[in-house]
Scaffold this motif. Structure first.
Motif, short mmCIF file in Angstrom:
data_model
loop_
_atom_site.label_atom_id
_atom_site.label_comp_id
_atom_site.label_asym_id
_atom_site.label_seq_id
_atom_site.Cartn_x
_atom_site.Cartn_y
_atom_site.Cartn_z
N CYS A 191 0.84 -1.20 0.00
CA CYS A 191 0.00 0.00 0.00
C CYS A 191 0.88 1.26 0.00
N ALA A 192 1.96 1.23 0.78
CA ALA A 192 2.87 2.38 0.79
C ALA A 192 3.49 2.59 -0.59
N ARG A 193 3.91 1.52 -1.24
CA ARG A 193 4.47 1.65 -2.60
C ARG A 193 3.43 2.19 -3.56
N LEU A 194 2.20 1.69 -3.45
CA LEU A 194 1.12 2.14 -4.32
C LEU A 194 0.91 3.64 -4.20
N VAL A 195 0.80 4.13 -2.98
CA VAL A 195 0.57 5.56 -2.75
C VAL A 195 1.78 6.38 -3.19
N ASP A 196 2.97 5.94 -2.83
CA ASP A 196 4.18 6.69 -3.19
C ASP A 196 4.36 6.78 -4.70
N GLU A 197 4.17 5.68 -5.41
CA GLU A 197 4.31 5.68 -6.87
C GLU A 197 3.23 6.53 -7.53
N ALA A 198 2.01 6.44 -7.03
CA ALA A 198 0.93 7.26 -7.59
C ALA A 198 1.25 8.74 -7.42
N LYS A 199 1.67 9.14 -6.24
CA LYS A 199 1.98 10.55 -5.99
C LYS A 199 3.17 11.01 -6.83
N ALA A 200 4.13 10.13 -7.06
CA ALA A 200 5.32 10.50 -7.82
C ALA A 200 5.05 10.59 -9.32
N ARG A 201 4.15 9.78 -9.84
CA ARG A 201 4.00 9.66 -11.29
C ARG A 201 2.73 10.21 -11.89
N LEU A 202 1.70 10.39 -11.09
CA LEU A 202 0.44 10.85 -11.65
C LEU A 202 0.54 12.28 -12.18
N PRO A 203 0.08 12.52 -13.40
CA PRO A 203 0.06 13.88 -13.91
C PRO A 203 -1.20 14.61 -13.42
N ILE A 204 -1.20 14.84 -12.11
CA ILE A 204 -2.29 15.57 -11.44
C ILE A 204 -1.64 16.69 -10.65
N TRP A 205 -2.14 17.91 -10.85
CA TRP A 205 -1.55 19.07 -10.23
C TRP A 205 -2.53 19.70 -9.25
N LYS A 206 -1.97 20.22 -8.17
CA LYS A 206 -2.78 20.80 -7.10
C LYS A 206 -2.61 22.32 -7.10
N HIS A 207 -3.74 23.03 -7.16
CA HIS A 207 -3.75 24.48 -7.07
C HIS A 207 -4.29 24.85 -5.69
N GLN A 208 -3.44 25.50 -4.89
CA GLN A 208 -3.83 25.87 -3.53
C GLN A 208 -3.97 27.38 -3.42
N VAL A 209 -4.98 27.82 -2.67
CA VAL A 209 -5.17 29.23 -2.37
C VAL A 209 -5.01 29.38 -0.86
N PHE A 210 -4.24 30.39 -0.47
CA PHE A 210 -3.93 30.59 0.94
C PHE A 210 -4.72 31.76 1.52
N THR A 211 -4.80 31.81 2.85
CA THR A 211 -5.58 32.85 3.52
C THR A 211 -5.07 34.24 3.23
N ASP A 212 -3.79 34.38 2.88
CA ASP A 212 -3.24 35.72 2.58
C ASP A 212 -3.53 36.16 1.14
N GLY A 213 -4.29 35.33 0.39
CA GLY A 213 -4.67 35.68 -0.97
C GLY A 213 -3.70 35.16 -2.03
N THR A 214 -2.55 34.64 -1.62
CA THR A 214 -1.61 34.08 -2.60
C THR A 214 -2.05 32.67 -2.96
N ASP A 215 -1.46 32.16 -4.04
CA ASP A 215 -1.77 30.80 -4.45
C ASP A 215 -0.52 30.15 -5.03
N GLU A 216 -0.56 28.84 -5.20
CA GLU A 216 0.54 28.12 -5.83
C GLU A 216 0.04 26.84 -6.46
N TRP A 217 0.77 26.41 -7.47
CA TRP A 217 0.53 25.11 -8.09
C TRP A 217 1.60 24.15 -7.58
N VAL A 218 1.18 22.95 -7.19
CA VAL A 218 2.08 21.94 -6.66
C VAL A 218 2.16 20.79 -7.65
#
Length: 143
Positions: free
Chosen positions: A113-140
């Motif tokens: 299960c750890a390998r499954l999660v680690d490999e998925a997080k490392a290889r999936l072409p899925i990007w995270k857009h976060q917005v912060f309380t100070d109004g800034t944002d970032e793509w991860v």
């Protein structure tokens, strides 16, 4: 039986994820262990408070997720694999990733299960857009 026959769920979608459904999908009478994982949207990242989050996936994301699942399912200790990643707008506390693996013994199940999660997080072409309380944002994880 091939490793792809052992993949019970490998999906990318915009609907809420169900941990119990993933655990049920990997159930096997030979299994002495089912290990599951939920990746939950938290209210902070890098010392900053997060107010909003959105995941965006490349059209190949589901195929990549199936490849990762097949690699884990190829382990002779693994009986079944289920994994899903959510895309779209998520709230704090929503589940973004669910994974479950069944094996005969707990050590193998935890490791797979750890390998499954680690490999998925490392290889999936899925990007995270976060917005912060100070109004800034970032793509991860965005190239």
């Amino acid at each position: 039986m091939t490793s792809t026959d052992l993949i019970r769920i490998a999906e990318v979608g915009d609907v809420a994820l169900d941990l119990a459904a993933h655990e049920k999908a990997v159930a096997d009478p030979r299994a002495g262990a089912v290990v599951s994982f939920q990746g939950v949207v938290r209210d902070h990242d890098g010392g900053r408070s997060v107010t909003a989050l959105e995941y965006e996936g490349h059209p190949s994301a589901a195929a990549v997720l199936r490849e990762v699942a097949a690699e884990i399912a190829a382990d002779p200790d693994v009986y079944a694999v289920a994994i899903s990643h959510r895309v779209g707008a998520l709230r704090i506390g929503d589940v973004a990733l669910v994974a479950a693996v069944s094996t005969a013994h707990r050590a193998a199940a935890f490791a797979a299960c750890a390998r499954l999660v680690d490999e998925a997080k490392a290889r999936l072409p899925i990007w995270k857009h976060q917005v912060f309380t100070d109004g800034t944002d970032e793509w991860v994880n965005c190239p």
